[in-house]
Design an enzyme around this catalytic site. Structure first.
Site, PDB file in Angstrom:
ATOM      1  N   GLU A  30       4.454  24.775 -17.183  1.00  0.00           N
ATOM      2  CA  GLU A  30       4.231  25.999 -17.951  1.00  0.00           C
ATOM      3  C   GLU A  30       3.173  26.890 -17.310  1.00  0.00           C
ATOM      4  O   GLU A  30       3.144  28.098 -17.532  1.00  0.00           O
ATOM      5  CB  GLU A  30       3.812  25.648 -19.377  1.00  0.00           C
ATOM      6  CG  GLU A  30       4.947  25.216 -20.280  1.00  0.00           C
ATOM      7  CD  GLU A  30       5.817  26.367 -20.713  1.00  0.00           C
ATOM      8  OE1 GLU A  30       6.528  26.929 -19.849  1.00  0.00           O
ATOM      9  OE2 GLU A  30       5.796  26.711 -21.899  1.00  0.00           O
ATOM     10  N   THR A  47       5.096  36.800 -20.564  1.00  0.00           N
ATOM     11  CA  THR A  47       4.198  35.880 -21.262  1.00  0.00           C
ATOM     12  C   THR A  47       2.755  36.099 -20.817  1.00  0.00           C
ATOM     13  O   THR A  47       1.831  36.123 -21.641  1.00  0.00           O
ATOM     14  CB  THR A  47       4.604  34.414 -20.990  1.00  0.00           C
ATOM     15  OG1 THR A  47       5.944  34.221 -21.428  1.00  0.00           O
ATOM     16  CG2 THR A  47       3.694  33.452 -21.737  1.00  0.00           C
TER      17      THR A  47
END
Length: 307
Positions: A135, A186
């Site tokens: 991530e 993001t």
């Protein structure tokens, strides 16, 4: 066993006041992650070959050091002294940059696949730790709010990062998810968040988050939706990135217990009052954004797909 295919679900993180803590696994959409042991005399990053098909496949890097799944596989191979070469094939059903944990689905899927394929016998918490490393490629820092439900399923709470602690709650609930055709990074969505939070807003968000847990245990979806919409810190910032969101909130309030931004967006998630309301919410979402809409429910974590 020379290869394995893993169903890896979309996930919704934050759910209002649970920033970087709450996560939800969804039945749809999902990725399929296949890992195959291949015969080759390769070293280092050449030990891993990556192929991607499906949603925005052409935009996903194939270099293992730049690919979220590749980073996870590399670390697991290093830690467990795995010498075999592998071919990771990812069929993307989750659109990257959607706010539905697209990168985490790849991370979770490959972690579970490597664990099973090489009989590593890792528990869920260790798998979450490995998956969260990938991530960092997408978000700039490791975080578990998507990979935790991606691996464990249902509703998860990442209660601590150092050391990592994750709780898991069974939740049977329908949801409607809209995927507006709006690009939200993001990394950028994290940058716009306040670095300091007034005490009053902190108290509010802690209160709303604990109210959500109470509501889940009591299967009180009306209050769950109410508390979910009580975020005073993250959602107000990110709402500015999603055109039409305020309109959607107003139009679905008759049919939904609650509505909020999924992760960093642009995906929007709503809790319908019943099946008929689910259809009405889906209709409203399509009218506003002319976008894909999933009438789905809370689902399982990553699991092996049998022939």
């Amino acid at each position: 066993m020379k290869e394995i295919t893993i169903y890896s679900p979309a996930t919704s993180a934050n759910l209002g006041p649970g920033y970087d803590i709450f996560g939800l696994a969804l039945e749809e959409p999902y990725d399929l992650v296949n890992v195959e042991i291949i015969e080759s005399s390769c070293k280092c990053c050449e030990q891993i070959k990556i192929s991607v098909s499906g949603e925005k496949a052409e935009e996903i890097p194939l270099d293992p050091t730049q690919n979220t799944a590749g980073v996870v596989a590399l670390k697991m191979m290093e830690d467990f002294n795995i010498k075999e070469c592998v071919h990771i094939k990812i069929q993307k059903g989750i659109k990257p940059g959607s706010g539905l944990g697209s990168s985490s689905a790849s991370c979770s899927g490959v972690a579970v696949a490597m664990n099973k394929l090489f009989n590593l016998e890792l528990d869920n918490l260790k798998l979450i730790k490995y998956a969260s490393l990938g991530e960092a490629v997408a978000a700039g820092a490791p975080h578990a709010d998507n990979v935790a439900p991606g691996i464990m399923g249902n509703f998860t709470l990442t209660t601590s990062y150092e050391p990592l602690e994750v709780l898991n709650i069974l939740l049977d609930m329908d949801v409607v998810v809209a995927l507006p055709n709006i690009q939200v990074s993001t990394k950028e969505a994290r940058k716009i968040l306040p670095q300091e939070i007034p005490l009053q807003k902190l108290v509010n968000n802690v209160g709303k988050a604990t109210g959500m847990i109470h509501s889940i245990y009591n299967k009180d979806f009306e209050n769950l939706g109410k508390y979910m919409m009580g975020d005073q810190v993250v959602e107000p910032c990110r709402a500015t990135l999603i055109e039409g969101y305020d309109e959607a909130k107003e139009k679905v309030k008759e049919f939904a217990y609650g509505i909020t931004i999924s992760g960093s967006g642009p995906a929007i998630i709503a809790i319908p009052k019943n099946k008929e309301c689910s259809s009405e919410i889906a209709k409203i979402f399509k009218e506003i954004w002319n976008c894909p809409v999933y009438e789905t429910k809370v689902g399982k974590g990553a699991y092996e797909v049998k022939d």
